[in-house]
Design a protein around this motif. Structure first.
Motif, PDB file in Angstrom:
ATOM      1  N   GLN A  79       4.352  14.419 -11.586  1.00  0.00           N
ATOM      2  CA  GLN A  79       4.693  14.517 -13.004  1.00  0.00           C
ATOM      3  C   GLN A  79       3.537  15.153 -13.785  1.00  0.00           C
ATOM      4  OE1 GLN A  79       5.615  10.465 -14.020  1.00  0.00           O
ATOM      5  NE2 GLN A  79       7.720  10.615 -13.277  1.00  0.00           N
ATOM      6  N   THR A  80       2.330  14.775 -13.460  1.00  0.00           N
ATOM      7  CA  THR A  80       1.146  15.330 -14.122  1.00  0.00           C
ATOM      8  C   THR A  80       1.036  16.824 -13.854  1.00  0.00           C
ATOM      9  OG1 THR A  80       0.001  13.210 -13.952  1.00  0.00           O
ATOM     10  CG2 THR A  80      -1.366  15.156 -14.308  1.00  0.00           C
ATOM     11  N   ARG A  81       1.327  17.234 -12.610  1.00  0.00           N
ATOM     12  CA  ARG A  81       1.233  18.653 -12.231  1.00  0.00           C
ATOM     13  C   ARG A  81       2.219  19.533 -12.997  1.00  0.00           C
ATOM     14  NH1 ARG A  81      -2.050  21.907 -10.007  1.00  0.00           N
ATOM     15  NH2 ARG A  81      -0.844  22.614  -8.260  1.00  0.00           N
ATOM     16  N   GLU A  82       3.262  18.936 -13.548  1.00  0.00           N
ATOM     17  CA  GLU A  82       4.215  19.719 -14.334  1.00  0.00           C
ATOM     18  C   GLU A  82       3.562  20.282 -15.596  1.00  0.00           C
ATOM     19  OE1 GLU A  82       7.649  17.274 -15.032  1.00  0.00           O
ATOM     20  OE2 GLU A  82       8.058  17.079 -12.894  1.00  0.00           O
ATOM     21  N   THR A  83       2.545  19.593 -16.116  1.00  0.00           N
ATOM     22  CA  THR A  83       1.876  20.055 -17.347  1.00  0.00           C
ATOM     23  C   THR A  83       0.434  20.497 -17.108  1.00  0.00           C
ATOM     24  OG1 THR A  83       1.264  17.768 -17.890  1.00  0.00           O
ATOM     25  CG2 THR A  83       3.300  18.621 -18.846  1.00  0.00           C
ATOM     26  N   GLU A 118      -7.703  22.040  -7.447  1.00  0.00           N
ATOM     27  CA  GLU A 118      -8.903  21.499  -6.817  1.00  0.00           C
ATOM     28  C   GLU A 118      -8.818  19.978  -6.709  1.00  0.00           C
ATOM     29  OE1 GLU A 118     -13.592  20.984  -8.002  1.00  0.00           O
ATOM     30  OE2 GLU A 118     -12.539  22.769  -8.733  1.00  0.00           O
ATOM     31  N   PHE A 119      -8.390  19.332  -7.784  1.00  0.00           N
ATOM     32  CA  PHE A 119      -8.242  17.876  -7.781  1.00  0.00           C
ATOM     33  C   PHE A 119      -7.244  17.435  -6.707  1.00  0.00           C
ATOM     34  CE2 PHE A 119      -6.175  13.962  -9.069  1.00  0.00           C
ATOM     35  CZ  PHE A 119      -7.244  13.144  -9.383  1.00  0.00           C
ATOM     36  N   GLU A 120      -6.141  18.158  -6.634  1.00  0.00           N
ATOM     37  CA  GLU A 120      -5.117  17.802  -5.648  1.00  0.00           C
ATOM     38  C   GLU A 120      -5.658  17.886  -4.226  1.00  0.00           C
ATOM     39  OE1 GLU A 120      -0.645  19.149  -4.301  1.00  0.00           O
ATOM     40  OE2 GLU A 120      -1.327  19.574  -6.324  1.00  0.00           O
ATOM     41  N   HIS A 121      -6.361  18.977  -3.930  1.00  0.00           N
ATOM     42  CA  HIS A 121      -6.898  19.150  -2.579  1.00  0.00           C
ATOM     43  C   HIS A 121      -8.022  18.171  -2.283  1.00  0.00           C
ATOM     44  CE1 HIS A 121      -4.357  22.485  -1.770  1.00  0.00           C
ATOM     45  NE2 HIS A 121      -4.907  23.274  -2.664  1.00  0.00           N
ATOM     46  N   GLU A 122      -8.889  17.969  -3.255  1.00  0.00           N
ATOM     47  CA  GLU A 122     -10.072  17.142  -3.024  1.00  0.00           C
ATOM     48  C   GLU A 122      -9.768  15.650  -3.033  1.00  0.00           C
ATOM     49  OE1 GLU A 122     -14.515  16.643  -4.927  1.00  0.00           O
ATOM     50  OE2 GLU A 122     -13.506  18.588  -5.046  1.00  0.00           O
ATOM     51  N   LEU A 157       0.829  -1.204   0.000  1.00  0.00           N
ATOM     52  CA  LEU A 157       0.000   0.000   0.000  1.00  0.00           C
ATOM     53  C   LEU A 157       0.866   1.257   0.000  1.00  0.00           C
ATOM     54  CD1 LEU A 157      -2.776   1.370   0.205  1.00  0.00           C
ATOM     55  CD2 LEU A 157      -2.625   1.079   2.689  1.00  0.00           C
ATOM     56  N   SER A 158       1.906   1.253   0.806  1.00  0.00           N
ATOM     57  CA  SER A 158       2.811   2.395   0.881  1.00  0.00           C
ATOM     58  C   SER A 158       3.520   2.615  -0.453  1.00  0.00           C
ATOM     59  CB  SER A 158       3.829   2.163   1.996  1.00  0.00           C
ATOM     60  OG  SER A 158       4.704   3.245   2.099  1.00  0.00           O
ATOM     61  N   ALA A 159       4.012   1.552  -1.052  1.00  0.00           N
ATOM     62  CA  ALA A 159       4.738   1.669  -2.325  1.00  0.00           C
ATOM     63  C   ALA A 159       3.823   2.161  -3.448  1.00  0.00           C
ATOM     64  CB  ALA A 159       5.352   0.320  -2.697  1.00  0.00           C
ATOM     65  N   ILE A 160       2.608   1.627  -3.510  1.00  0.00           N
ATOM     66  CA  ILE A 160       1.661   2.035  -4.551  1.00  0.00           C
ATOM     67  C   ILE A 160       1.288   3.510  -4.379  1.00  0.00           C
ATOM     68  CG2 ILE A 160      -0.714   1.720  -5.353  1.00  0.00           C
ATOM     69  CD1 ILE A 160      -0.329  -1.287  -4.809  1.00  0.00           C
ATOM     70  N   THR A 161       1.105   3.928  -3.137  1.00  0.00           N
ATOM     71  CA  THR A 161       0.756   5.328  -2.879  1.00  0.00           C
ATOM     72  C   THR A 161       1.905   6.249  -3.258  1.00  0.00           C
ATOM     73  OG1 THR A 161      -0.705   4.625  -1.092  1.00  0.00           O
ATOM     74  CG2 THR A 161      -0.071   6.935  -1.131  1.00  0.00           C
ATOM     75  N   LYS A 162       3.130   5.859  -2.928  1.00  0.00           N
ATOM     76  CA  LYS A 162       4.288   6.677  -3.307  1.00  0.00           C
ATOM     77  C   LYS A 162       4.389   6.795  -4.824  1.00  0.00           C
ATOM     78  CE  LYS A 162       7.059   5.838   0.792  1.00  0.00           C
ATOM     79  NZ  LYS A 162       8.230   5.177   1.365  1.00  0.00           N
ATOM     80  N   GLU A 163       4.133   5.688  -5.517  1.00  0.00           N
ATOM     81  CA  GLU A 163       4.178   5.718  -6.978  1.00  0.00           C
ATOM     82  C   GLU A 163       3.101   6.645  -7.535  1.00  0.00           C
ATOM     83  OE1 GLU A 163       3.720   2.720 -10.807  1.00  0.00           O
ATOM     84  OE2 GLU A 163       3.950   1.866  -8.816  1.00  0.00           O
ATOM     85  N   LEU A 164       1.899   6.574  -6.970  1.00  0.00           N
ATOM     86  CA  LEU A 164       0.815   7.437  -7.418  1.00  0.00           C
ATOM     87  C   LEU A 164       1.148   8.909  -7.188  1.00  0.00           C
ATOM     88  CD1 LEU A 164      -2.055   7.780  -8.524  1.00  0.00           C
ATOM     89  CD2 LEU A 164      -2.873   7.549  -6.168  1.00  0.00           C
ATOM     90  N   VAL A 165       1.698   9.224  -6.034  1.00  0.00           N
ATOM     91  CA  VAL A 165       2.074  10.606  -5.729  1.00  0.00           C
ATOM     92  C   VAL A 165       3.146  11.091  -6.703  1.00  0.00           C
ATOM     93  CG1 VAL A 165       3.212  12.093  -4.006  1.00  0.00           C
ATOM     94  CG2 VAL A 165       1.360  10.553  -3.318  1.00  0.00           C
ATOM     95  N   MET A 166       4.096  10.229  -7.019  1.00  0.00           N
ATOM     96  CA  MET A 166       5.126  10.595  -7.979  1.00  0.00           C
ATOM     97  C   MET A 166       4.513  10.863  -9.357  1.00  0.00           C
ATOM     98  SD  MET A 166       8.677   8.584  -8.809  1.00  0.00           S
ATOM     99  CE  MET A 166       7.884   7.292  -9.760  1.00  0.00           C
ATOM    100  N   LYS A 167       3.583  10.009  -9.781  1.00  0.00           N
ATOM    101  CA  LYS A 167       2.911  10.210 -11.070  1.00  0.00           C
ATOM    102  C   LYS A 167       2.097  11.499 -11.047  1.00  0.00           C
ATOM    103  CE  LYS A 167       3.950   6.259 -13.112  1.00  0.00           C
ATOM    104  NZ  LYS A 167       4.667   6.128 -14.356  1.00  0.00           N
ATOM    105  N   TRP A 168       1.467  11.789  -9.919  1.00  0.00           N
ATOM    106  CA  TRP A 168       0.698  13.026  -9.803  1.00  0.00           C
ATOM    107  C   TRP A 168       1.622  14.233  -9.931  1.00  0.00           C
ATOM    108  CZ3 TRP A 168      -3.352  15.499 -10.765  1.00  0.00           C
ATOM    109  CH2 TRP A 168      -3.594  16.751 -10.213  1.00  0.00           C
TER     110      TRP A 168
END
Length: 70
Positions: free
Chosen positions: A23-27, A35-39, A10-21
């Motif tokens: 990367q997404t926030r860069e564009t 709003e998506f980030e906060h919500e 669970l910890s590893a998957i969450t870290k991966e998701l946060v990392m992908k997020w």
């Protein structure tokens, strides 16, 4: 799989998701992304942190029960 294994997964998957997020926030840098980030993202990470704490407590409890039953 053990509780410790589930916690690690669970910890590893969450870290991966946060990392992908991140990367997404860069564009994607508008009001909707904020709003998506906060919500969603902040709530998800908070929920995972709480779940990991509960899993750790359950793991300790199961270990104690096993010891008491031996």
């Amino acid at each position: 799989m053990s509780m410790a294994g589930n916690k690690s997964k669970l910890s590893a998957i969450t870290k991966e998701l946060v990392m992908k997020w991140q990367q997404t926030r860069e564009t994607w840098q508008d009001a909707k992304s904020t709003e998506f980030e906060h919500e969603y993202m902040e709530e998800l990470v908070s929920g995972v942190d709480k779940a990991i704490t509960v899993i750790e407590e359950l793991d300790k409890l199961v270990l104690k029960i096993r010891r008491d039953c031996e």
